[in-house]
Motif scaffolding. Structure first.
Motif, PDB file in Angstrom:
ATOM      1  N   LEU A  90      -3.619 -19.877  34.714  1.00  0.00           N
ATOM      2  CA  LEU A  90      -2.304 -20.866  34.419  1.00  0.00           C
ATOM      3  C   LEU A  90      -2.926 -22.130  33.606  1.00  0.00           C
ATOM      4  O   LEU A  90      -3.903 -22.686  34.098  1.00  0.00           O
ATOM      5  CB  LEU A  90      -1.818 -21.213  35.603  1.00  0.00           C
ATOM      6  N   GLY A  91      -2.213 -22.751  32.777  1.00  0.00           N
ATOM      7  CA  GLY A  91      -2.497 -23.974  32.111  1.00  0.00           C
ATOM      8  C   GLY A  91      -1.085 -24.709  31.915  1.00  0.00           C
ATOM      9  O   GLY A  91      -0.290 -24.202  31.366  1.00  0.00           O
ATOM     10  N   VAL A  92      -0.973 -25.865  32.599  1.00  0.00           N
ATOM     11  CA  VAL A  92       0.205 -26.642  32.554  1.00  0.00           C
ATOM     12  C   VAL A  92      -0.295 -27.829  31.802  1.00  0.00           C
ATOM     13  O   VAL A  92      -0.877 -28.873  31.795  1.00  0.00           O
ATOM     14  CB  VAL A  92       0.819 -27.157  33.899  1.00  0.00           C
ATOM     15  N   TYR A  93       0.527 -28.326  30.962  1.00  0.00           N
ATOM     16  CA  TYR A  93       0.515 -29.363  29.685  1.00  0.00           C
ATOM     17  C   TYR A  93       1.661 -30.239  29.401  1.00  0.00           C
ATOM     18  O   TYR A  93       2.725 -29.854  29.649  1.00  0.00           O
ATOM     19  CB  TYR A  93      -0.289 -28.821  28.745  1.00  0.00           C
ATOM     20  N   ALA A  94       1.261 -31.458  29.161  1.00  0.00           N
ATOM     21  CA  ALA A  94       2.321 -32.319  28.492  1.00  0.00           C
ATOM     22  C   ALA A  94       1.888 -32.536  27.111  1.00  0.00           C
ATOM     23  O   ALA A  94       0.836 -32.459  26.741  1.00  0.00           O
ATOM     24  CB  ALA A  94       2.241 -33.611  29.014  1.00  0.00           C
ATOM     25  N   THR A  95       2.761 -32.653  26.161  1.00  0.00           N
ATOM     26  CA  THR A  95       2.611 -32.921  24.694  1.00  0.00           C
ATOM     27  C   THR A  95       3.667 -33.879  24.135  1.00  0.00           C
ATOM     28  O   THR A  95       4.694 -34.208  24.253  1.00  0.00           O
ATOM     29  CB  THR A  95       3.174 -31.423  24.020  1.00  0.00           C
TER      30      THR A  95
ATOM     31  N   GLY B 251       4.882 -27.810  28.728  1.00  0.00           N
ATOM     32  CA  GLY B 251       4.550 -26.611  28.542  1.00  0.00           C
ATOM     33  C   GLY B 251       3.754 -25.803  29.480  1.00  0.00           C
ATOM     34  O   GLY B 251       2.881 -26.390  30.188  1.00  0.00           O
ATOM     35  N   ILE B 252       3.914 -24.434  29.906  1.00  0.00           N
ATOM     36  CA  ILE B 252       3.068 -23.691  30.587  1.00  0.00           C
ATOM     37  C   ILE B 252       2.438 -22.562  30.101  1.00  0.00           C
ATOM     38  O   ILE B 252       2.999 -21.942  29.005  1.00  0.00           O
ATOM     39  CB  ILE B 252       3.864 -23.034  31.710  1.00  0.00           C
ATOM     40  N   ASP B 253       1.077 -22.349  30.016  1.00  0.00           N
ATOM     41  CA  ASP B 253       0.364 -21.034  29.430  1.00  0.00           C
ATOM     42  C   ASP B 253       0.128 -20.453  30.582  1.00  0.00           C
ATOM     43  O   ASP B 253      -0.561 -20.668  31.573  1.00  0.00           O
ATOM     44  CB  ASP B 253      -0.898 -21.422  28.726  1.00  0.00           C
ATOM     45  N   LEU B 254       0.293 -19.024  30.367  1.00  0.00           N
ATOM     46  CA  LEU B 254       0.164 -18.051  31.533  1.00  0.00           C
ATOM     47  C   LEU B 254      -0.985 -16.812  30.777  1.00  0.00           C
ATOM     48  O   LEU B 254      -0.393 -16.229  29.946  1.00  0.00           O
ATOM     49  CB  LEU B 254       1.283 -17.352  32.010  1.00  0.00           C
TER      50      LEU B 254
ATOM     51  N   LEU C 238      -2.467 -10.156  27.501  1.00  0.00           N
ATOM     52  CA  LEU C 238      -1.848 -10.913  26.607  1.00  0.00           C
ATOM     53  C   LEU C 238      -1.672 -12.386  27.419  1.00  0.00           C
ATOM     54  O   LEU C 238      -1.874 -12.611  28.483  1.00  0.00           O
ATOM     55  CB  LEU C 238      -0.531 -10.530  26.070  1.00  0.00           C
ATOM     56  N   LYS C 239      -1.298 -13.670  26.577  1.00  0.00           N
ATOM     57  CA  LYS C 239      -1.186 -14.852  26.904  1.00  0.00           C
ATOM     58  C   LYS C 239       0.265 -15.205  26.582  1.00  0.00           C
ATOM     59  O   LYS C 239       0.588 -15.032  25.570  1.00  0.00           O
ATOM     60  CB  LYS C 239      -2.446 -15.728  26.135  1.00  0.00           C
ATOM     61  N   CYS C 240       0.873 -15.678  27.653  1.00  0.00           N
ATOM     62  CA  CYS C 240       2.154 -16.152  27.307  1.00  0.00           C
ATOM     63  C   CYS C 240       2.324 -17.688  27.418  1.00  0.00           C
ATOM     64  O   CYS C 240       1.696 -18.459  28.112  1.00  0.00           O
ATOM     65  CB  CYS C 240       3.129 -15.588  28.302  1.00  0.00           C
ATOM     66  N   ASN C 241       3.085 -18.277  26.469  1.00  0.00           N
ATOM     67  CA  ASN C 241       3.543 -19.625  26.470  1.00  0.00           C
ATOM     68  C   ASN C 241       4.830 -19.982  26.555  1.00  0.00           C
ATOM     69  O   ASN C 241       5.773 -19.280  25.804  1.00  0.00           O
ATOM     70  CB  ASN C 241       2.776 -20.423  25.338  1.00  0.00           C
TER      71      ASN C 241
ATOM     72  N   LEU D 214       9.082 -19.811  23.157  1.00  0.00           N
ATOM     73  CA  LEU D 214       8.466 -18.721  23.937  1.00  0.00           C
ATOM     74  C   LEU D 214       7.446 -18.085  23.042  1.00  0.00           C
ATOM     75  O   LEU D 214       7.921 -17.730  21.916  1.00  0.00           O
ATOM     76  CB  LEU D 214       9.355 -17.927  24.460  1.00  0.00           C
ATOM     77  N   GLY D 215       6.256 -18.159  23.530  1.00  0.00           N
ATOM     78  CA  GLY D 215       5.315 -17.582  22.595  1.00  0.00           C
ATOM     79  C   GLY D 215       4.254 -16.404  23.371  1.00  0.00           C
ATOM     80  O   GLY D 215       4.379 -16.562  24.619  1.00  0.00           O
ATOM     81  N   VAL D 216       3.916 -15.364  22.638  1.00  0.00           N
ATOM     82  CA  VAL D 216       2.979 -14.511  23.106  1.00  0.00           C
ATOM     83  C   VAL D 216       1.718 -14.323  22.265  1.00  0.00           C
ATOM     84  O   VAL D 216       1.862 -14.349  20.895  1.00  0.00           O
ATOM     85  CB  VAL D 216       3.725 -13.160  23.477  1.00  0.00           C
ATOM     86  N   CYS D 217       0.619 -14.160  22.792  1.00  0.00           N
ATOM     87  CA  CYS D 217      -0.629 -13.907  21.977  1.00  0.00           C
ATOM     88  C   CYS D 217      -1.385 -12.652  22.548  1.00  0.00           C
ATOM     89  O   CYS D 217      -1.221 -12.395  23.908  1.00  0.00           O
ATOM     90  CB  CYS D 217      -1.655 -15.080  22.382  1.00  0.00           C
ATOM     91  N   PHE D 218      -1.907 -11.796  21.793  1.00  0.00           N
ATOM     92  CA  PHE D 218      -2.556 -10.692  21.929  1.00  0.00           C
ATOM     93  C   PHE D 218      -3.908 -10.697  21.937  1.00  0.00           C
ATOM     94  O   PHE D 218      -4.509 -11.389  21.219  1.00  0.00           O
ATOM     95  CB  PHE D 218      -2.071  -9.544  21.058  1.00  0.00           C
TER      96      PHE D 218
END
Length: 131
Positions: free
Chosen positions: A45-50, A89-92, A97-100, A127-131
């Motif tokens: 998990l990654g939690v961020y401010a942008t 945001g949150i990265d999972l 895969l990686k979701c955002n 909403l993003g998805v990386c493979f």
């Protein structure tokens, strides 16, 4: 931004005779640069401010049809204004895969706003998805 339709009518006409119909559209072309700060970051998990600075180019167009008269419409002006965006945001990361998921509040005319001009702002949800 949505198209606006404006009917130009003949003054004093009892039947509301439309002389010409104008169609106006405003397009915005944003250019932005920003940073993300990750106060929480693990393998899963990654939690961020942008935050970002934006330059927004506003381009206006006017089209018309059914012109029975000699109508001269000046070319619309383009205008550039500076703005900002702030969000979180949150990265999972799950092995396949990686979701955002990110939400951001944007102001398009923070700098360069004319007297009486309303703030142009919006919220984005990505909403993003990386493979």
């Amino acid at each position: 931004f949505p198209e606006s339709t404006i009917d130009v009518v003949k003054e004093g006409s009892a039947t509301r005779e439309v002389l010409v119909t104008l169609y106006t559209v405003q397009n915005v072309f944003p250019v932005n640069a920003g940073l993300a700060f990750y106060p929480i970051q693990t393998d899963l998990l990654g939690v961020y401010a942008t935050g970002e600075l934006t330059y927004n180019l506003f381009s206006n167009t006017v089209d018309y049809d059914n012109v029975p008269l000699n109508l001269s419409i000046p070319d619309p002006e383009s205008d550039g204004k500076a703005g900002i965006g702030v969000g979180a945001g949150i990265d999972l990361d799950i092995s396949i895969l990686k979701c955002n998921l990110e939400v951001k509040y944007n102001i398009m005319n923070l700098v360069g706003k004319e007297s009486g001009e309303k703030t142009k702002d919006y919220v984005t949800l990505s909403l993003g998805v990386c493979f």
